[in-house]
Write an enzyme that holds these catalytic residues in place. Structure first.
Site, PDB file in Angstrom:
ATOM      1  N   GLU A  86      33.951  31.491  47.856  1.00 29.99           N
ATOM      2  CA  GLU A  86      33.987  30.166  47.241  1.00 29.99           C
ATOM      3  C   GLU A  86      32.708  29.384  47.524  1.00 29.99           C
ATOM      4  OE1 GLU A  86      38.203  31.459  48.143  1.00 29.99           O
ATOM      5  OE2 GLU A  86      36.260  31.499  49.137  1.00 29.99           O
ATOM      6  N   PRO A 289      31.562  46.471  55.812  1.00 36.21           N
ATOM      7  CA  PRO A 289      32.934  45.973  55.905  1.00 36.21           C
ATOM      8  C   PRO A 289      33.005  44.477  55.622  1.00 36.21           C
ATOM      9  CG  PRO A 289      32.041  46.363  58.101  1.00 36.21           C
ATOM     10  CD  PRO A 289      31.019  46.876  57.126  1.00 36.21           C
ATOM     11  N   ARG A 290      34.080  44.064  55.008  1.00 36.46           N
ATOM     12  CA  ARG A 290      34.293  42.644  54.730  1.00 36.46           C
ATOM     13  C   ARG A 290      34.230  41.822  56.011  1.00 36.46           C
ATOM     14  NH1 ARG A 290      33.909  38.596  50.997  1.00 36.46           N
ATOM     15  NH2 ARG A 290      35.659  37.150  51.100  1.00 36.46           N
ATOM     16  N   GLY A 331      25.294  38.525  56.340  1.00 35.79           N
ATOM     17  CA  GLY A 331      24.212  38.044  55.499  1.00 35.79           C
ATOM     18  C   GLY A 331      23.247  39.102  55.006  1.00 35.79           C
ATOM     19  N   ASN A 356      33.853  40.507  44.535  1.00 35.06           N
ATOM     20  CA  ASN A 356      32.977  40.073  43.449  1.00 35.06           C
ATOM     21  C   ASN A 356      31.942  41.162  43.095  1.00 35.06           C
ATOM     22  OD1 ASN A 356      31.131  38.772  41.822  1.00 35.06           O
ATOM     23  ND2 ASN A 356      30.448  37.335  43.388  1.00 35.06           N
ATOM     24  N   PRO A 357      31.952  41.672  41.842  1.00 30.68           N
ATOM     25  CA  PRO A 357      30.984  42.709  41.456  1.00 30.68           C
ATOM     26  C   PRO A 357      29.679  42.154  40.888  1.00 30.68           C
ATOM     27  CG  PRO A 357      32.519  42.400  39.669  1.00 30.68           C
ATOM     28  CD  PRO A 357      32.934  41.424  40.755  1.00 30.68           C
ATOM     29  N   GLU A 359      27.089  40.250  42.041  1.00 29.58           N
ATOM     30  CA  GLU A 359      25.824  40.364  42.763  1.00 29.58           C
ATOM     31  C   GLU A 359      25.273  41.783  42.690  1.00 29.58           C
ATOM     32  OE1 GLU A 359      26.880  38.954  46.630  1.00 29.58           O
ATOM     33  OE2 GLU A 359      26.461  36.858  46.135  1.00 29.58           O
TER      34      GLU A 359
END
Length: 450
Positions: A86, A289-290, A331, A356-357, A359
């Protein structure tokens, strides 16, 4: 400037917090009373979360509504987003607000989003953790910051926060609103609650026509479909020196990236790598990893599978003998995207709705994803239809899709170009969102100068 409430001792404050308007739905009244009664144990709760790495140890007071910095002078726009996605979606909008000389406060609720705020938010933008949704903490927060406009990004709706803003007559707008079919069905179980909350918003700017329809059916009075702001976010940055170094080390090895993965997905990716090893012996699989803290456990899974593994958090590099490179850092996703022409999007094999694809697509990748993509359903559908992405149901299908593109660079490049073209056609949400916000921003300036 709004009047501050008179000072109250703790018992008087609690009594005031327990006075909930009878016009509220019963479930909402129960929530507000319960959150007020839970105030005394908030600090203990935060300490427990801190031990699990879910709270910033030096900023716990912000979660209690206590500001850690002064409020800037002038009109202030408050932008709230739950977490990393977000916040990143709102960056172009925040940059434009700063260019128009508005003070901007950004709040979020996760440690990773706070770390990202330091890297990606424009100069002069303030970041705080959003307060716990209890009346006392919300009141402290609003009394200090006194926002003139509140923008809630996507779908993070906290009842006490919303009701307190409405009581203070702070205009509230949902920006980049997203409401999956799953969330819509959940809210339909408490229709009076969600209607009472959405009715307090001045405007709802939804990502798609489907999202707009769901918001309207739940009771949002003014809804527009302005598009997905994430489609207008520029590609994430990368450190040039680090990119040169990694490019030199990797050389001509084939590379695939598993981005923002969730538990269970890494095992599927590692299994796919093992299936491909005979045909592509120099294949390098990068896993981001997330949640970076999971790096060690992922490494253990790779070692158990008999694969050489290295962790970036230990400053290791993907040397020629390394099969699995775990980028368990914050980052650096933009850096990793620039290394891989094929990207498997996490959250889509595990049932998390897909990451999200956009980027990865902007940086020239062809996309592979699992069946669970409801977070970005319209975007994935468009990518699939254009041939820029492939959906796979299991580990075997993942290995097959990877093999096809690794064996045929021309087909992979065509898919990447189709994906980039699709994303470009879908963009434009920033301009539409700004046009919808403009009357509120003009009014905010007028009120501050009056």
């Amino acid at each position: 400037m709004q009047r501050r409430d008179a000072p109250m001792n703790s018992s008087t404050a609690l009594a005031a917090e327990l006075k909930v308007p009878n016009t509220f739905p019963l479930a909402l009244r129960v929530y507000q009373v319960g959150s007020a009664l839970g105030t005394p144990i908030a600090s203990q709760l935060l300490l427990q979360r801190q031990k699990r790495g879910k709270e910033h140890p030096e900023r716990l007071s912000e979660r209690l509504g206590q500001a850690s910095m002064p409020r800037p002078k002038g009109p202030l726009v408050w932008v709230h987003g739950a977490s990393v996605g977000e916040m990143l979606a709102a960056v172009p909008l925040i940059e434009r607000l700063r260019a128009q000389h508005f003070a901007v406060l950004v709040t979020s609720g996760t440690v990773t989003s706070a770390a990202l705020a330091e890297q990606r938010l424009p100069d002069g933008v303030l970041h705080q953790f959003v307060p716990l949704d209890a009346p006392r903490f919300v009141r402290r927060f609003l009394e200090h910051w006194r926002p003139g406009l509140a923008l809630f990004v996507e779908s993070d709706l906290w009842p006490n926060l919303i009701c307190a803003c409405a009581k203070r007559k702070v205009p509230m707008i949902i920006v980049n609103g997203r409401l999956s079919a799953r969330s819509f069905k959940r809210w339909q179980r408490v229709p009076r609650v969600i209607s009472a909350l959405l009715n307090r918003f001045d405007l709802c700017l939804a990502q798609s026509a489907n999202d707009a329809e769901r918001y309207a059916r739940l009771g949002a009075p003014r809804v527009n479909a302005t598009g997905n702001l994430k489609l207008d976010v520029p590609a994430p940055p990368a450190d040039d020196a680090a990119l040169r170094r990694l490019t030199e080390i990797i050389g001509k090895r084939p590379v695939m990236l598993a981005a923002s993965t969730h538990p269970g997905e890494e095992a599927a990716v590692i299994t796919a790598h093992r299936r491909l090893r005979a045909k592509f012996p120099t294949l390098l699989t990068i896993i981001v990893p997330r949640h970076p803290a999971r790096g060690e456990s992922i490494a253990a899974t790779a070692k158990t599978a008999g694969l050489a593994v290295a962790l970036r958090s230990r400053r290791a590099q993907p040397m020629p003998d390394i099969a699995i490179y775990i980028a368990d850092t914050l980052g650096e996703l933009g850096l990793m995207y620039r290394l891989a022409p094929i990207v498997f999007m996490g959250g889509s094999h595990a049932s998390h709705g897909g990451q999200n694809p956009i980027e990865a697509t902007r940086l020239g990748a062809a996309i592979i994803h699992g069946p669970h993509v409801w977070n970005f359903a319209d975007i994935y559908a468009a990518l699939d239809a254009a041939g820029g992405a492939r959906s796979v149901a299991d580990e075997e299908a993942l290995a097959t899709a990877l093999a096809a593109w690794l064996s045929d660079p021309a087909a992979r490049q065509a898919a990447a170009q189709a994906a980039a073209s699709t994303i470009k056609k879908l963009s434009g949400a920033l301009e539409r969102t700004w046009a919808a916000l403009d009357p509120y921003l003009i009014q905010l300036r007028l009120e501050e100068t009056a």
